[in-house]
Design a protein around this motif. Structure first.
Motif, short mmCIF file in Angstrom:
data_model
loop_
_atom_site.label_atom_id
_atom_site.label_comp_id
_atom_site.label_asym_id
_atom_site.label_seq_id
_atom_site.Cartn_x
_atom_site.Cartn_y
_atom_site.Cartn_z
N THR A 1 -0.07 -9.17 -5.29
CA THR A 1 0.50 -8.84 -6.27
C THR A 1 -0.93 -8.32 -6.46
N LEU A 2 -1.29 -7.47 -8.55
CA LEU A 2 -2.22 -7.00 -7.79
C LEU A 2 -3.20 -7.90 -9.54
N GLN A 3 -4.77 -7.81 -8.43
CA GLN A 3 -5.90 -7.98 -8.86
C GLN A 3 -6.76 -7.06 -9.76
N GLU B 82 -1.33 -6.90 4.61
CA GLU B 82 -0.83 -8.07 4.84
C GLU B 82 0.35 -8.85 3.94
N GLY B 83 -0.59 -8.26 2.86
CA GLY B 83 0.28 -8.48 1.43
C GLY B 83 -0.51 -10.05 0.97
N THR B 84 -0.33 -10.75 -0.60
CA THR B 84 -0.98 -11.68 -0.49
C THR B 84 0.47 -12.89 -0.98
N PHE B 85 1.61 -11.56 -0.99
CA PHE B 85 2.69 -12.50 -1.33
C PHE B 85 3.89 -13.09 -0.66
N GLU B 86 5.21 -11.84 -0.86
CA GLU B 86 5.58 -12.17 0.81
C GLU B 86 6.13 -11.12 1.19
N PRO C 268 1.20 -1.60 -0.11
CA PRO C 268 -0.28 -0.21 -0.06
C PRO C 268 0.96 1.20 -0.12
N ALA C 269 2.08 0.93 0.80
CA ALA C 269 2.36 2.34 0.80
C ALA C 269 4.07 2.48 -0.83
#
Length: 664
Positions: free
Chosen positions: A362-364, A353-357, A329-330
């Motif tokens: 990633t962008l959806q 929290e993120g969907t990756f590491e 987000p930043a």
């Protein structure tokens, strides 16, 4: 200090040129060295864009301790699976038979006669060192038993490699295959199977053709749900278009980030054909952006198409998977400002929290933005910022087979989306491959920066290139493309077909421990599926019944896979759909060769499986479909035919549209 791989034509082999391992390329020099030293061969197979290949290279092949062990007791051979698919196929068969699974990097221990006695995939340093020590001891102290075991394994592989005769594929078998696919469809997330989940491009093409031929609504629903799920997921590059190799999860969220030419070419064709059948705006958008990706990111300086973009990006000297593509987000706020950044984070599923590491996502794009103009501005700004990040490496080699797939896809898309620059790009690539990869009357597999490789083309190179040339003929109406396709198909029949059917390697090719003849459509069409489609199309254009019979034989050879696991026979089933449909032929007399008149436009918009189109004056030379097809009342006239037997001719677009719909 550089090793023997420094001057290799393969970008993958060059990645290992500075290893302390004393690598050889595959060839007689390596085997002679092994025989002279009486040591076994350590065979490592991978490809340039492979993430775990990089990991093993850093952990093992750049390590001095591993290098000392390999150099002391082994002859080490490095193979690029994309340059030598024949070697890869033989030893992948061994790996799967010995371990029950396969993948890359592939690690195989073989005798100086090429017979395997151990096979595996990625091995970390401790495990690799243990293997080298134990196998080296067995080589020295239990030599006879090890050699007998290797010989037995090689003999068994020969039996596995021969699939035996098949049976003709009929309407019932195709219907059962579609039913099986429906049973295995992931209703919750779309696609087939669980994690990792691969784009089922050839199965989607088959289902589109099945719907076009039969009107099966379930077949179309599986296509639409899967295409939409992929297009909106993280496997799809929401900023630049294109698709990653696969999703590591079952929901299309986190990709394995390498981008392969063959995946994007096959998916480009699927989205184009989905749009052709339904007019879906999403299909058109994804097809257009994927075509843009091919031209922008994979097109070489001389007009061919490069093989892949790497899964990893080099950041501060370290390979990091996905570093180019993921966002926090930043980072969105930094590029877009507070308001637009927060809004983009919500739209693109970028969470704290993120969907990756490491908290990145990633962008959806799970729904279309309410303000398309705002989204286009944001997309452009994010892509501009992303372009300033370190970028993944390009594997710039031009592979005949995959360029054939790209040529076919761009030709189809250019016509369907009315983008003539895509057809011209396809034609440029075709001219390049024909000029550089045809050497002394035979086709070669790869080139790099204008230098053609020594590896001979395999069966899928011939089939997919011919398919691309025939798609150009369909797009342009130029007879020269039909003639060039016939040239490539004649080479295939002469060198790859015999009384036992189709083989992946030519009759005069290098003798391996078994002659490969793959039958599964996996990441790309098998050689036999590729050649079947091109032979069928050419027979419909030229009236060559011999080619038709060879195409039917090729599809029949896959009947067991079609019956037992149709997910791995998508391209074969696509050809079966075309055979069951005819395929239909449209002969248009009175329009110029390659013209864009209303009758040709209607024909090109038809989703009929395998449909072929020829335009020109009556009895035009080199176009058998135009023979004995007169004008009606002096007007441009269209004939809809199957097997050169035609319905009543029509002279206006509406009547042609009705004829094609009635014939479905």
């Amino acid at each position: 200090m550089a090793n023997r791989l420094t001057d290799s034509l393969s970008p993958y082999l060059r990645q290992h040129a500075d290893n302390p391992v004393d690598w050889f390329e595959w060839g007689e020099e390596a085997f002679a060295q092994a025989r002279r030293r009486d040591v076994p061969i350590f065979l490592s197979v991978g490809y340039a864009a492979c993430h775990w290949c990089h990991v093993m290279a850093h952990e093992c092949f750049e390590d001095e301790q591993v290098a000392r062990a390999l150099n002391a007791g082994w002859v080490s051979v490095k193979v690029d699976r994309e340059e030598r698919p024949d070697i890869d196929a033989v030893y992948m068969l061994a790996t799967q038979a010995m371990t029950g699974q396969g993948g890359w990097p592939m690690t195989v221990l073989i005798t100086p006669d090429g017979e395997p006695f151990f096979a595996g995939t990625y091995l970390p340093k401790p495990q690799l060192l243990q293997l080298l020590d134990a196998a080296g001891t067995a080589w020295r102290e239990d030599h006879e038993r090890l050699m007998a075991s290797a010989s037995s394994i090689a003999g068994q592989l020969a039996g596995i490699a021969d699939p035996g005769p098949g049976t003709p594929v009929d309407e019932e078998q195709v219907a059962l295959a579609v039913h099986s696919l429906r049973t295995n469809f992931d209703d919750a997330r779309a696609g087939f199977g669980g994690a990792p989940k691969f784009p089922p491009s050839m199965t989607l093409e088959h289902l589109l053709r099945h719907h076009a031929r039969t009107g099966d609504a379930d077949a179309l629903a599986m296509v639409e749900r899967t295409c939409e799920a992929m297009a909106r997921g993280g496997i799809h590059d929401q900023l630049a278009g294109s698709f990653a190799r696969y999703s590591v999860d079952s929901q299309w969220v986190v990709p394995h980030f390498e981008k392969m030419l063959y995946d994007n070419a096959l998916l480009l064709r699927v989205y184009t054909h989905w749009y052709r059948q339904t007019g879906s705006p999403l299909a058109a958008r994804v097809a257009g952006s994927t075509a843009d990706f091919l031209l922008r990111d994979l097109r070489t300086g001389d007009g061919g198409f490069a093989s892949a973009l790497d899964a990893d990006t080099s950041v501060d000297g370290h390979s990091v998977e996905g570093a180019t593509y993921v966002w926090t987000p930043a980072q969105l706020v930094e590029v877009l400002g507070q308001d637009d950044g927060a809004r983009a984070a919500r739209l693109l599923e970028v969470t704290p929290e993120g969907t990756f590491e490491h908290g990145a996502s990633t962008l959806q794009l799970l729904h279309d933005p309410h303000d398309p103009q705002w989204w286009e501005d944001v997309r452009t700004r994010l892509l501009t910022a992303r372009d300033e990040r370190p970028q993944p490496a390009l594997d710039g080699k031009v592979v005949t087979s995959w360029n054939g797939l790209a040529i076919a896809a761009l030709a189809d898309t250019g016509v369907t989306l009315q983008r003539p620059e895509l057809v011209e790009a396809a034609a440029t690539a075709a001219r390049l491959v024909l000029a550089e990869h045809l050497v002394d009357g035979r086709l070669r597999r790869t080139s790099l920066a204008g230098r053609v490789g020594g590896a001979p083309a395999v069966l899928d190179d011939h089939g997919n290139l011919a398919e691309g040339l025939l798609a150009l003929h369909r797009a342009t109406g130029e007879t020269a493309w039909l003639e060039q396709a016939a040239r490539i198909l004649d080479l295939a029949v002469r060198h790859f077909h015999d009384a036992d059917g189709w083989h992946d390697t030519p009759v005069d090719g290098e003798a391996l421990i078994t002659r490969p003849r793959g039958r599964t459509d996996n990441a790309e069409p098998s050689g036999v599926s590729a050649i079947a489609g091109a032979l069928l199309t050419h027979s419909a254009l030229a009236g060559d019944t011999g080619y038709r019979a060879l195409a039917e034989e090729a599809v029949a050879s896959q009947s067991r896979i079609i019956t037992h696991d149709p997910r791995f026979a998508g391209w074969a089933l696509a050809q079966a759909e075309a055979m069951l449909d005819g395929p239909r032929q449209v002969a248009i007399v009175g329009e110029d060769e390659g013209g864009s008149g209303p009758l040709r436009a209607v024909a090109q918009a038809s989703p009929a499986p395998g449909l072929v189109i020829v335009t020109g004056p009556p009895d035009a030379p080199g176009e058998p479909l135009l023979a004995d097809r007169p004008l009606v009342d002096g007007l441009t006239t269209a004939y809809v035919c199957r097997g050169f037997v035609c319905d009543r001719p029509v002279t206006d677009a509406e009547s042609l549209q009705q004829a094609l719909a009635r014939d479905a």
